[in-house]
Structure formats: C-alpha cells, structure tokens
Design an enzyme around this catalytic site. Structure first.
Site, PDB file in Angstrom:
ATOM      1  N   ASP A 167      35.567 -49.275  19.188  1.00 49.71           N
ATOM      2  CA  ASP A 167      35.560 -48.208  20.193  1.00 49.71           C
ATOM      3  C   ASP A 167      34.191 -48.037  20.826  1.00 49.71           C
ATOM      4  O   ASP A 167      34.082 -47.659  21.992  1.00 49.71           O
ATOM      5  CB  ASP A 167      36.123 -46.882  19.652  1.00 49.71           C
ATOM      6  CG  ASP A 167      35.543 -46.455  18.338  1.00 49.71           C
ATOM      7  OD1 ASP A 167      34.608 -47.117  17.845  1.00 49.71           O
ATOM      8  OD2 ASP A 167      36.016 -45.451  17.781  1.00 49.71           O
TER       9      ASP A 167
HETATM   10  C1  LAN Z   1      31.355 -44.258  11.034  1.00 46.58           C
HETATM   11  C2  LAN Z   1      30.671 -43.666  12.196  1.00 46.58           C
HETATM   12  C3  LAN Z   1      31.279 -43.978  13.514  1.00 46.58           C
HETATM   13  C4  LAN Z   1      32.763 -44.205  13.449  1.00 46.58           C
HETATM   14  C5  LAN Z   1      33.469 -44.146  14.817  1.00 46.58           C
HETATM   15  C6  LAN Z   1      32.840 -45.054  15.852  1.00 46.58           C
HETATM   16  C7  LAN Z   1      33.377 -42.716  15.358  1.00 46.58           C
HETATM   17  C8  LAN Z   1      34.935 -44.481  14.627  1.00 46.58           C
HETATM   18  O1  LAN Z   1      35.636 -44.314  15.812  1.00 46.58           O
HETATM   19  C9  LAN Z   1      35.116 -45.824  13.960  1.00 46.58           C
HETATM   20  C10 LAN Z   1      34.469 -45.821  12.568  1.00 46.58           C
HETATM   21  C11 LAN Z   1      32.969 -45.468  12.581  1.00 46.58           C
HETATM   22  C12 LAN Z   1      32.200 -46.666  13.052  1.00 46.58           C
HETATM   23  C13 LAN Z   1      32.447 -45.118  11.191  1.00 46.58           C
HETATM   24  C14 LAN Z   1      33.024 -45.771   9.977  1.00 46.58           C
HETATM   25  C15 LAN Z   1      32.574 -45.224   8.604  1.00 46.58           C
HETATM   26  C16 LAN Z   1      31.125 -44.802   8.593  1.00 46.58           C
HETATM   27  C17 LAN Z   1      30.283 -46.020   8.906  1.00 46.58           C
HETATM   28  C18 LAN Z   1      30.944 -43.733   9.687  1.00 46.58           C
HETATM   29  C19 LAN Z   1      31.784 -42.497   9.477  1.00 46.58           C
HETATM   30  C20 LAN Z   1      29.516 -43.321   9.461  1.00 46.58           C
HETATM   31  C21 LAN Z   1      29.336 -43.339   7.921  1.00 46.58           C
HETATM   32  C22 LAN Z   1      30.546 -44.109   7.341  1.00 46.58           C
HETATM   33  C23 LAN Z   1      30.111 -44.992   6.157  1.00 46.58           C
HETATM   34  C24 LAN Z   1      31.320 -45.613   5.487  1.00 46.58           C
HETATM   35  C25 LAN Z   1      29.283 -44.144   5.190  1.00 46.58           C
HETATM   36  C26 LAN Z   1      28.822 -44.836   3.965  1.00 46.58           C
HETATM   37  C27 LAN Z   1      29.729 -44.515   2.890  1.00 46.58           C
HETATM   38  C28 LAN Z   1      30.532 -45.384   2.292  1.00 46.58           C
HETATM   39  C29 LAN Z   1      31.751 -44.893   1.651  1.00 46.58           C
HETATM   40  C30 LAN Z   1      30.241 -46.838   2.246  1.00 46.58           C
END
Ligand code: LAN
Length: 642
Positions: A382
């Site tokens: 996205d």
């Molecule tokens: C994110 C941040 C952005 C988010 C969006 C772009 C908003 C979404 O549309 C797709 C998924 C994504 C990229 C996403 C996936 C999971 C993340 C990376 C996070 C929420 C930010 C932090 C999270 C990550 C998994 C945190 C670390 C923790 C673990 C359990 C490994």
C-alpha cells in the site's frame, strides 16, 4: 456551517503545513508496543554496553510511565497487563539501575508472582530471559535453524512465512540452537530470586514449555503445534545433530543478508535487536555487532515522557502521502510544501533490486515504496500504491518527478504481488498456506505466520494501478484491468453480511470502510452499488449521537464493531467513506462535520486521543500524525461535496 468549515479547514492547513519537516516529509513518533524498549536495554546488557546515565534516566522514566495501576505492563501502552512485557520491563528497569526495594518494583513483582512468575510468560519473553540465564533453555520449545535446510517447496519452509515472523524467528533459531547465554552477574543472580517465587535451581523448566498465564494466552497454542513441538523436542534431545552446523551457517547467512540489504536498519525494531544479540555471541565486539548497535539508534525516540523505541525506523513515507492527499483535497496552491513532499517521495522510492533475492526470499523491491525511508529497502504494497498515486498527482509541479520507467516498475511490483484470491498482502505475496497459522508459537499475536490479503492493501493497490492506467493509457492496460477486477471481487467477497469491512492495520471497521468504499469506487462501482450502499448503512448504524464515530480496540480481536466514545480520527475515516459513498450531503455527514469542527483546537489541530493503529490483531500502535491530517482531509472532502 460551510463558513465554519472553511475557517476550520484553513486553520487545519496552516497547522499541518507547520509540521512539515525540512526534507519535505511528515513523520512522527511511533510508540505504543511495550516490548521494544526492554529488548533494547536487555541487548545492551548482554553485550556489556553501558547506556549513558542521562539516557538511562529517561528510559527509566518512560518505562515507569507504562505501568498500569496494578503494577502490570500491557502488550501495548494502556493495554491489559501482560506477563511477557511486565517481566521484561522489570528486568530492564533493574538493568537501568532501579533498586528492587523501590515501591514500583515491589508492585510489579507482586503482579508477576500473582500471574505465576515468568514460567507462564509468552514465548518471546521466555526467550529474552533465556539469553540472560533467567529462564532455562530446556523450558523452551525448539525453534530449529534446521528448518532452513528443508526443501523450499515444503509449506513449512521458513522462507514462506510473513517477513516479520521469518525475520524474528531467524535470529531466535540461531540463539536457541547455540544456547546463547550472557555470563552470570550479581544483578542476574538477584533477578533469579526476584522474578520467581521459588528457588531457581529447583524449577523443572522442561515441565513449563507449555505453561502459559491466562493473561498471555491470547492465541492459544493449537494441538497441531503441540504435536509438532513433540517431534522437535525429540530431535533436540538427540546428542548428535548432523545438520546443526550447516543450519547455523545458513541462518547466519540470512541474518547477515538482511542487515546488508537494509543498511543495518533491518525490517523492524525486534529483528534489529535480536540480530545484534546474534552478532555479539558470534563475534563479541566485532564489526557487525558495532554496526548493529549503532543502527539501533535509528529507533530511539525522545519525548516528554522519556526515551523509548519506535515501532519502525520511520513513518515518513506513510505520513507524507496522506498529508499530500489532504492538501490536494483542500485545494489551493501549496507549491512549496507539495514540491518538497514530491521530492521526498521521489527520493524514497526503492531504486535498486536486492542482490541474490531468490536465494534470500526477497520479492521485487525495485520501484516499491517503503513505509518509512528508502534506506530500509523493504517495500510495502500500500505504501507503493500511495507513493505512485502521489507521484502521478504531483508530476505537474516544477522540477523532476519519478521517471516513467520507475513507475512502470511499481506497476510490475504490484502486479507480481497480487495473491491468488485477488487481494494484496503487506510486504510480499502470500507464500504459504493459511493453515500455517495453526503453527503460531507466539501466544500473543494473531495471523502472523503467513501473509493474508488485506482490505486496505487491496484497495490501495487497485487505486495505485488505476492512477497509472489513467496517466499512461495503453501501457499494461489489460493486466491492470484484470488485476483490478480480481481485487474488486476480493473486496466484495470480504465484505461482511452487515456491510462491514474489517480493517487490519487500524481500529477497525471505520478504517476498513474507508478503504473498502474507496476501492470499490475506484474500480468503477457507482454510489448506488449494493455493496457501497451496505457499507454506508453499516457506518450510519454506528454513528454516535454526538455525530462522531468511536470504536474500541476490542473490535480488532473480537471481529465485531465494539462502540466507544467518538474519536476524531475514526470519525474522519467514517466521513471520508460516507462522502465517497455519495452520502456527502446527508444529515449524518453534516453532523460528522460539525462534530469535527467543534473538536478542533485553537491551534488548528485535533486532539490526540486513543491509539488507533494496530498490528497482529492484538497490539495497538500510535500514529502520531493521524490526528493532524485525517480530520482535516475528511472536512475538506465533505466541504467539496456540498
Ligand atoms: C506496520 C506499519 C505500517 C503498516 C501499514 C502500511 C499501515 C499497513 O497498511 C501494512 C502493514 C504495515 C507495513 C505494518 C506491518 C507490521 C508492523 C511492521 C507495523 C504495524 C509497524 C510495526 C509492526 C511490526 C510487526 C512491529 C514489530 C513487532 C513484531 C511482532 C515483529
């Protein structure tokens, strides 16, 4: 009313413009999850790296501020007490110099003991303790690096896992197989007695592999996982493990690759810290350890509450594309701000392909956009789509935009990433079967084993592709039309019988509705399309009497709309969706707009309220800029519809 909205909009714009950074981006603090900073502190302790006293003091202040009234710490800020995070926070506070007889520590200890001690902590908590000799390895179910030697076509080959899970269990497998353990110290000896309610040496850790406290049992381990664990434990019990050395080499090569291609920024804060611990044990004080710890600084965030770790290296691309779309909806000229934003977006497209990407399970990165900065090298579907939309929308501005060939690469990337069900996932195409979710060992996170198709990512990908098709008619038209058609079918199929769209990356149905409706409309559905109507009806049925919308975090876990007090950002998503659904002139939309106008602060911004970001179903995360642009965007869109 219209006059009121005009002045609200212009104040909102001035405020938003004042938040733009010198490099043209918007970006913000990204806190919320409470397992990040403790990991950082523990890694420093393991590697014998002192945290400077001033910084340590600020970390203590932050960690203490995360406690609930009963001494517990949640999985996320303000969430219900979680044994895993409470335990590692306790350990981190002690490492930062807080004394055990401090009243705060005594309360935390009481809570930890009342939940049955760390013997019942979620999987990652037990791992962090094992590295410190505060939990014994025989009390862990194996995470075998040998899995990396399996044939790639097997569904359980780790290259098929969701990238975050893959990148976290990768260093965990190396640390598990080498039984990595920090040398003993007086502090660690003291912690052994503080954390447990019985003598450490008499604990039969092997009997606690599956012990899980109720508060940490959000995603109970399945029977299938337990059977697999029996097999893995059988393998682990053999003295002779012919593949271990090779498996460790293989795991290390994947760890090194990840850091090499991300400039050591790494995919996220968890694997950044774990990889650093691996380097420390593999080559103490070596160059890789140095670089890994230096790069960890990227994630630090100083706030009035103290210092903590952000959930990602940056939020820049994501915040910037939404700020841009907000300003464009408002209209009027902002050539300087938009020009700088355009340049930022252009310069943060990923312009290189990953070397040896098949060997290391990387999908196309060239032409993609990341969530933060290009440096990290991980594209997101996205983010790529929003980056394309903005680049195309801003191409008339003076200066140079994204070269056509690179936009064509973005299209190629999105087309390649589409799943067989027609939807799009987050970072990669879905590579493993959904039943792999039955092998989720985490206890606290949901739907983390493989990629899934998401409403948000699907809608955005469709919008991005269609923007390209409109801009460059004749190029990839057929592929785009077919892909968008399949995306539309996915959206229709995913809509609930009540008209709802489940959002996975924010709380929850208001966010999902916005993407669902935008996606359908982009694909050509009219406002009177039954699916669009049902989405609007769904929203209307949940409007609060004050004109706003509010949903509790429970919506995400329970998968039903759980109402809460009106929230400016959730109201904004609902209003954006309603306007897109042709309800802009409705009474409901007017009341929503009035709600937003009334809530605007004198400085032009909206108040900071409950966290609305979410991941893995269970963890809330704080998007610090959402309240700066979404209410403004919704008001501007509503105003245009009058
Ligand atoms: C994110 C941040 C952005 C988010 C969006 C772009 C908003 C979404 O549309 C797709 C998924 C994504 C990229 C996403 C996936 C999971 C993340 C990376 C996070 C929420 C930010 C932090 C999270 C990550 C998994 C945190 C670390 C923790 C673990 C359990 C490994």
């Amino acid at each position: 009313m219209k006059g009121g909205s005009d002045s609200a909009i212009s104040r909102g714009v001035s405020y938003l413009l004042s938040c733009q950074h010198g490099d043209g981006s918007w970006r913000g603090e990204y806190g919320g999850p409470l397992f990040l900073l403790p990991n950082y502190v523990i890694a420093h302790y393991i590697a014998g790296r002192e945290i400077a006293p001033e910084r340590a003091g600020k970390m203590v202040r932050y960690l203490l501020s995360t406690r609930n009234g009963d001494g517990s710490v949640g999985l996320y800020d303000g969430g219900p007490g979680c044994l895993f995070t409470t335990t590692i926070t306790y350990v981190a506070l002690r490492m930062l110099g807080v004394a055990p007889d401090d009243e705060a520590m005594a309360a935390m200890r009481r809570w930890i003991h009342a939940q049955g001690t760390p013997l019942g902590a979620a999987n990652w908590g037990k791992f962090m303790l094992a590295f410190l000799g505060l939990y014994e390895y025989e009390g862990l179910n194996p995470v075998l690096p040998e899995l990396w030697l399996l044939p790639r076509r097997l569904p359980i080959y780790p290259g098929r896992l969701w990238c975050h899970t893959r990148q976290v269990y990768l260093p965990l497998s190396w640390l598990y197989a080498t039984r990595a353990k920090a040398p003993g110290s007086p502090l660690l000896a003291a912690l052994r007695t503080e954390l447990y309610d019985r003598s450490y040496d008499r604990i039969d850790f092997a009997a606690h592999r599956d012990t899980i406290a109720q508060c940490d049992d959000l995603y109970p381990v399945t029977r299938l996982m337990k059977s697999v664990n029996r097999v893995q434990n059988g393998y682990e019990a053999q003295r002779f493990k012919p593949f271990r050395a090779r498996a460790l080499d293989e795991a290390l090569s994947h760890i090194r690759y990840e850091d090499a291609v991300t400039n050591f920024v790494a995919l996220g804060p968890v694997n950044r810290v774990l990889n650093a611990i691996v380097y420390h044990f593999n080559d103490p004080g070596g160059e890789e350890e140095e670089k890994a710890f230096a790069a960890m600084e990227h994630y630090l965030c100083e706030t009035p509450r103290g210092i903590h770790l952000n959930g990602y290296s940056s939020t820049a691309l994501w915040d910037t594309v939404f700020a841009v779309q907000t300003l464009r909806t408002v209209g009027g000229d902002h050539p300087k701000a938009l020009g700088a934003a355009r340049d930022f977006i252009r310069d943060n497209q990923i312009r290189r392909e990953m070397p040896d990407r098949d060997l290391f399970h990387r999908s196309q990165a060239l032409g993609g956009w990341p969530f933060g900065d290009a440096e990290s090298g991980w594209p997101v579907t996205d983010c790529t789509a929003e980056g394309m939309k903005c680049s195309i929308a801003l191409e008339q501005l003076p200066g140079s935009g994204v070269p056509d060939v690179l936009l064509a690469e973005s299209v190629r990337l999105l087309l390649a990433y589409q799943n067989t069900d027609g939807g799009w996932s987050s970072y990669e195409e879905q590579r493993g079967p959904k039943w792999l979710e039955k092998l989720n060992p985490s206890n606290v996170f949901g739907d983390i084993m493989v990629e899934h198709s998401y409403i948000e990512c699907t809608s955005a990908a469709m919008q991005g592709l269609l923007a390209y098709k409109k801009r460059f008619p004749g190029r990839s038209d057929r592929e785009i039309t077919a892909a968008v058609g399949r995306g539309e079918a996915f959206l229709r199929k995913s809509q609930g019988a009540d008209g709802s769209f489940y959002g996975s990356w924010a709380v929850c149905y208001t966010y999902g509705a916005w993407f669902g409706v935008e996606g359908l409309r982009a694909a050509g559905a009219f406002a009177d399309d039954p699916a669009v109507r049902r989405a609007a009806e769904f929203l209307l049925s949940h409007q609060n009497s004050d004109g706003g919308w509010g949903e509790a975090a429970e919506s995400c876990l329970e998968k039903r709309y759980v109402p809460a007090g009106s929230h400016c950002v959730q109201t904004a998503w609902a209003l954006l969706a309603l306007c897109e659904a042709g309800e802009g002139k409705s009474d409901a939309a007017r009341r929503a707009a009035e709600f937003l106008i009334a809530r605007q602060q004198p400085d032009g911004c909206w108040p900071k309220e409950r966290m609305t970001g979410v991941f893995n179903r269970s963890v809330l995360i704080d998007y610090d800029n959402y309240h700066r642009y979404f209410p403004l965007w919704a008001l501007a869109k509503w105003r245009k519809a009058q």
